[in-house]
Design a protein around this motif. Sequence first.
Motif, PDB file in Angstrom:
ATOM      1  N   THR A   1      -9.209   6.672  -1.079  1.00 50.90           N
ATOM      2  CA  THR A   1     -10.488   6.893  -0.402  1.00 50.90           C
ATOM      3  C   THR A   1     -10.681   5.907   0.741  1.00 50.90           C
ATOM      4  OG1 THR A   1     -11.512   7.753  -2.421  1.00 50.90           O
ATOM      5  CG2 THR A   1     -12.997   6.932  -0.708  1.00 50.90           C
ATOM      6  N   GLU A   2     -10.367   4.647   0.502  1.00 47.17           N
ATOM      7  CA  GLU A   2     -10.537   3.630   1.538  1.00 47.17           C
ATOM      8  C   GLU A   2      -9.623   3.888   2.734  1.00 47.17           C
ATOM      9  OE1 GLU A   2     -11.989  -0.066  -1.335  1.00 47.17           O
ATOM     10  OE2 GLU A   2      -9.945  -0.033  -0.562  1.00 47.17           O
TER      11      GLU A   2
ATOM     12  N   LEU B   1       0.809  -1.220   0.000  1.00 47.19           N
ATOM     13  CA  LEU B   1       0.000   0.000   0.000  1.00 47.19           C
ATOM     14  C   LEU B   1       0.845   1.273   0.000  1.00 47.19           C
ATOM     15  CD1 LEU B   1      -2.770  -1.025   2.554  1.00 47.19           C
ATOM     16  CD2 LEU B   1      -3.125  -0.482   0.129  1.00 47.19           C
ATOM     17  N   ASN B   2       2.096   1.174   0.427  1.00 43.32           N
ATOM     18  CA  ASN B   2       2.934   2.368   0.506  1.00 43.32           C
ATOM     19  C   ASN B   2       3.056   3.088  -0.831  1.00 43.32           C
ATOM     20  OD1 ASN B   2       3.818   2.457   3.312  1.00 43.32           O
ATOM     21  ND2 ASN B   2       4.924   0.558   2.878  1.00 43.32           N
ATOM     22  N   GLU B   3       3.286   2.332  -1.892  1.00 43.19           N
ATOM     23  CA  GLU B   3       3.452   2.943  -3.210  1.00 43.19           C
ATOM     24  C   GLU B   3       2.158   3.573  -3.722  1.00 43.19           C
ATOM     25  OE1 GLU B   3       6.545   3.140  -5.345  1.00 43.19           O
ATOM     26  OE2 GLU B   3       6.909   3.196  -3.194  1.00 43.19           O
ATOM     27  N   TYR B   4       1.025   3.001  -3.355  1.00 37.49           N
ATOM     28  CA  TYR B   4      -0.254   3.558  -3.795  1.00 37.49           C
ATOM     29  C   TYR B   4      -0.591   4.830  -3.031  1.00 37.49           C
ATOM     30  CZ  TYR B   4      -0.839  -0.555  -6.627  1.00 37.49           C
ATOM     31  OH  TYR B   4      -0.653  -1.513  -7.586  1.00 37.49           O
TER      32      TYR B   4
ATOM     33  N   GLU C   1      -8.584  -4.442  -1.112  1.00 38.12           N
ATOM     34  CA  GLU C   1      -8.322  -5.381  -2.202  1.00 38.12           C
ATOM     35  C   GLU C   1      -7.155  -4.925  -3.065  1.00 38.12           C
ATOM     36  OE1 GLU C   1     -11.789  -6.085  -4.496  1.00 38.12           O
ATOM     37  OE2 GLU C   1     -12.987  -6.809  -2.806  1.00 38.12           O
ATOM     38  N   LYS C   2      -6.317  -5.873  -3.447  1.00 40.07           N
ATOM     39  CA  LYS C   2      -5.206  -5.573  -4.337  1.00 40.07           C
ATOM     40  C   LYS C   2      -5.726  -5.299  -5.743  1.00 40.07           C
ATOM     41  CE  LYS C   2      -1.528  -8.099  -1.935  1.00 40.07           C
ATOM     42  NZ  LYS C   2      -0.465  -9.136  -2.054  1.00 40.07           N
TER      43      LYS C   2
ATOM     44  N   GLU D   1      -7.837   5.222 -11.383  1.00 40.32           N
ATOM     45  CA  GLU D   1      -9.047   4.753 -10.707  1.00 40.32           C
ATOM     46  C   GLU D   1      -8.695   3.902  -9.490  1.00 40.32           C
ATOM     47  OE1 GLU D   1     -12.884   1.896 -11.703  1.00 40.32           O
ATOM     48  OE2 GLU D   1     -12.008   3.104 -13.314  1.00 40.32           O
ATOM     49  N   THR D   2      -7.722   3.018  -9.637  1.00 43.67           N
ATOM     50  CA  THR D   2      -7.299   2.161  -8.531  1.00 43.67           C
ATOM     51  C   THR D   2      -6.655   2.981  -7.420  1.00 43.67           C
ATOM     52  OG1 THR D   2      -6.930   0.266  -9.984  1.00 43.67           O
ATOM     53  CG2 THR D   2      -5.805   0.249  -7.871  1.00 43.67           C
TER      54      THR D   2
END
Length: 249
Positions: free
Chosen positions: A121-122, A38-41, A133-134, A114-115
């Motif tokens: 947001t989550e 999740l860090n990169e996102y 979810e990945k 979009e991802t």
Amino acid sequence: MLDIIKEKIKEADFVLVGIGQEMAWKEEAIFEGEVAWLNEYKKAADIQGLTPKDEILSAYENLSELLKGKIYFIVTMNTDDVIFQSSLRRDQIVAPCGSIHRLQCGEHIFDGKETIDRIKTELEQGKNPAEIEKPVCPICGREAKMNVVKTEGYLEEGYLPDWERYRKWLSCTLNKKLCILELGVGFQYPSVIRWPFEKTAFLNHKASFIRVNSKFSQLSEELKGKAISISENPLVLLKEENDDSDHRL
């Protein structure tokens, strides 16, 4: 030192710029273990929200000012895409190491906005990171990861059209006054910028070469007499351009 760079750029017919890790946008990792992905996102989402006051985005704007009115091309090692939020011409930039805003499975590449927005947001809503979810490919449904060079099975198709445009541009600089400006490029993937730029400078007898790096500013013997080494972080150096502008005002 900035005045020297300005003079070399002014004298040149073409300007080739290489951007390296010292100009990369860094963010402290807060997720560990199975949710470390999740860090990169989160980083990608935060970059989308940058303002002109950000140090790196400001540096790119100052670089844009230096290149104003010149025929230039930029090769960047960085995958953060901050450069594309600046006023530098998008069609004159290639990022061969990929983009954290583009995703891939083993076969397809697609826009990751979009991802990234969904994950942002989550996280903001306080969802348990383990329950997020990945990403999956919208075409085939397989797990997707960022389209960057460190991803196993990295798909190069994402940058190849830009690379071909760069190659054509570079062919036009042969035997022309070319200023090569290398900003913060180290030895990670030296075959992308560091070595090819040195070769280009060596082969073009009308070229000048400027290497700016706080740690690895050394020059090869072959470039003696036509190259300048500046042992400074490019973010600091480019800030001088903004300071000079403020002073002139």
